[in-house]
Design a protein around this motif. Structure first.
Motif, mmCIF file in Angstrom:
data_model
loop_
_atom_site.group_PDB
_atom_site.id
_atom_site.type_symbol
_atom_site.label_atom_id
_atom_site.label_comp_id
_atom_site.label_asym_id
_atom_site.label_seq_id
_atom_site.Cartn_x
_atom_site.Cartn_y
_atom_site.Cartn_z
ATOM 1 N N GLN A 100 0.825 -1.205 0.000
ATOM 2 C CA GLN A 100 0.000 0.000 0.000
ATOM 3 C C GLN A 100 0.862 1.260 0.000
ATOM 4 O O GLN A 100 0.556 2.221 -0.692
ATOM 5 N N ALA A 121 2.163 1.639 -3.393
ATOM 6 C CA ALA A 121 1.078 2.006 -4.313
ATOM 7 C C ALA A 121 0.801 3.502 -4.280
ATOM 8 O O ALA A 121 0.486 4.105 -5.308
ATOM 9 N N TRP A 161 -4.487 -1.929 -11.373
ATOM 10 C CA TRP A 161 -4.868 -2.848 -10.304
ATOM 11 C C TRP A 161 -5.410 -4.158 -10.836
ATOM 12 O O TRP A 161 -5.303 -5.191 -10.167
ATOM 13 N N ALA A 184 -2.298 -6.079 -11.346
ATOM 14 C CA ALA A 184 -1.734 -6.441 -10.046
ATOM 15 C C ALA A 184 -2.502 -7.624 -9.446
ATOM 16 O O ALA A 184 -1.898 -8.553 -8.906
ATOM 17 N N ASN A 185 -3.814 -7.599 -9.572
ATOM 18 C CA ASN A 185 -4.637 -8.676 -9.026
ATOM 19 C C ASN A 185 -4.564 -9.958 -9.837
ATOM 20 O O ASN A 185 -4.947 -11.019 -9.350
ATOM 21 N N GLU A 198 -7.981 -9.555 -2.660
ATOM 22 C CA GLU A 198 -7.781 -8.527 -3.673
ATOM 23 C C GLU A 198 -6.676 -7.582 -3.222
ATOM 24 O O GLU A 198 -6.565 -7.254 -2.047
ATOM 25 N N ASN A 243 -5.311 -3.931 -3.451
ATOM 26 C CA ASN A 243 -5.637 -2.541 -3.817
ATOM 27 C C ASN A 243 -5.267 -1.613 -2.668
ATOM 28 O O ASN A 243 -4.993 -2.062 -1.566
#
Length: 112
Positions: A75, A78, A86, A89-90, A103, A105
């Motif tokens: 985070q 990010a 995202w 990324a996921n 998830e 984010n």
């Protein structure tokens, strides 16, 4: 400022600001593991060595505390790195064949 300089700045800040414990996962380790994914998740390159780092991080984050550290570090990164896709990324856990259901984010509750 280019992505490489931003990534170096993030690594430096995390290495200086966050405490280190000999047996605990550190933000430096998280960043080092995932730096190969940066160009892929910012739509500027390919996966290259990304999956090796994802698998390494997954096997290193064995305790709840380690997973919380990894979450918090991601985070932090990010917020410092603009342009993260995202969805890409996921998709990394599936692409890299690691079992990770959460998830990824900026608003994930890292305490869980």
């Amino acid at each position: 400022m280019n992505i490489g300089k931003i990534a170096c700045l993030v690594v430096l800040c995390m290495a200086v600001v966050l405490p280190r414990h000999a047996e605990a996962l550190t933000c430096y380790q998280v960043t080092y593991s995932l730096i190969g994914c940066l160009s892929y998740i910012t739509n500027t390159g390919h996966l290259d060595s990304c999956c090796h780092g994802v698998r390494s991080l997954h096997s290193s984050a064995v305790t709840r505390s380690d997973r919380q550290t990894a979450c918090t570090c991601m985070q932090f990164a990010a917020r410092a790195i603009p342009g993260i896709d995202w969805d890409k990324a996921n998709s990394l856990p599936g692409i890299c064949e690691v079992d990770y259901q959460e998830e990824i984010n900026p608003s994930t509750d890292c305490s869980m």
